[in-house]
Design a protein around this motif. Structure first.
Motif, PDB file in Angstrom:
ATOM      1  N   UNK A   4      32.849 -27.784 -25.071  1.00  0.00           N
ATOM      2  CA  UNK A   4      31.892 -26.787 -25.530  1.00  0.00           C
ATOM      3  C   UNK A   4      30.848 -27.466 -26.404  1.00  0.00           C
ATOM      4  N   UNK A   5      29.619 -27.024 -26.291  1.00  0.00           N
ATOM      5  CA  UNK A   5      28.510 -27.606 -27.043  1.00  0.00           C
ATOM      6  C   UNK A   5      28.722 -27.507 -28.559  1.00  0.00           C
ATOM      7  N   UNK A   6      29.614 -26.633 -28.992  1.00  0.00           N
ATOM      8  CA  UNK A   6      29.908 -26.510 -30.430  1.00  0.00           C
ATOM      9  C   UNK A   6      30.386 -27.819 -31.038  1.00  0.00           C
ATOM     10  N   UNK A   7      30.820 -28.753 -30.215  1.00  0.00           N
ATOM     11  CA  UNK A   7      31.336 -30.021 -30.737  1.00  0.00           C
ATOM     12  C   UNK A   7      30.285 -30.808 -31.517  1.00  0.00           C
ATOM     13  N   UNK A   8      28.995 -30.497 -31.310  1.00  0.00           N
ATOM     14  CA  UNK A   8      27.953 -31.222 -32.042  1.00  0.00           C
ATOM     15  C   UNK A   8      27.335 -30.351 -33.143  1.00  0.00           C
ATOM     16  N   UNK A   9      27.955 -29.223 -33.436  1.00  0.00           N
ATOM     17  CA  UNK A   9      27.433 -28.297 -34.447  1.00  0.00           C
ATOM     18  C   UNK A   9      28.304 -28.292 -35.689  1.00  0.00           C
ATOM     19  N   UNK A  10      27.662 -28.026 -36.814  1.00  0.00           N
ATOM     20  CA  UNK A  10      28.443 -27.790 -38.033  1.00  0.00           C
ATOM     21  C   UNK A  10      29.150 -26.456 -37.859  1.00  0.00           C
TER      22      UNK A  10
END
Length: 142
Positions: free
Chosen positions: A28-34
């Motif tokens: 999931x793209x959340x892996x690069x988000x705070x």
């Protein structure tokens, strides 16, 4: 994808974030988000899937991204939806060097402002001394 699963990634992104292509793809793209951004992201995606309205598509904005090691950095994020496939593509540009340059410029600007104030103060003192000298000279000669 609309489920925010990364389907492909380029070498620059791997270098920027510290993940390998194999580690990226399928996640999931959340892996690069705070964490605080990741929570909001889920709300944005849900609203987009429900309403079809996306305020971010076709625009750019400054955000904070997170590397594999947990460190964060400022970046510009742009999103675009491919017409044929419907795939959503994200484009990220690291702003770390730009922000560092801005910080140096601001520091130099603050130093200049301080120096200008010092020079104005010295100029005022010089004018006072000259005025006193002229006054004293006219008293002596007068």
């Amino acid at each position: 994808t609309e489920q925010c699963i990364i389907e492909m990634v380029n070498a620059t992104s791997c270098e920027m974030f510290g993940w390998t292509e194999e580690e990226f793809v399928g996640q999931n793209i959340r892996m690069i988000m705070t964490s605080n951004v990741a929570t909001k992201h889920d709300e944005y995606v849900s609203r987009y899937l429900t309403t079809g309205i996306n305020k971010m598509m076709g625009t750019q904005r400054e955000v904070v991204a997170q590397r594999k090691d947990g460190s964060t950095f400022p970046c510009v994020l742009g999103l675009s939806k491919c017409r044929k496939s419907g795939m959503i593509c994200g484009f990220i540009r690291d702003l770390s060097a730009v922000m560092a340059s801005k910080a140096v410029i601001m520091e130099k600007n603050n130093q200049l402002i301080k120096k200008e104030a010092e020079l104005k103060s010295k100029d005022t003192k010089t004018k006072e001394i000259m005025s006193n000298l002229i006054r004293n000279q006219s008293v002596v000669t007068g």
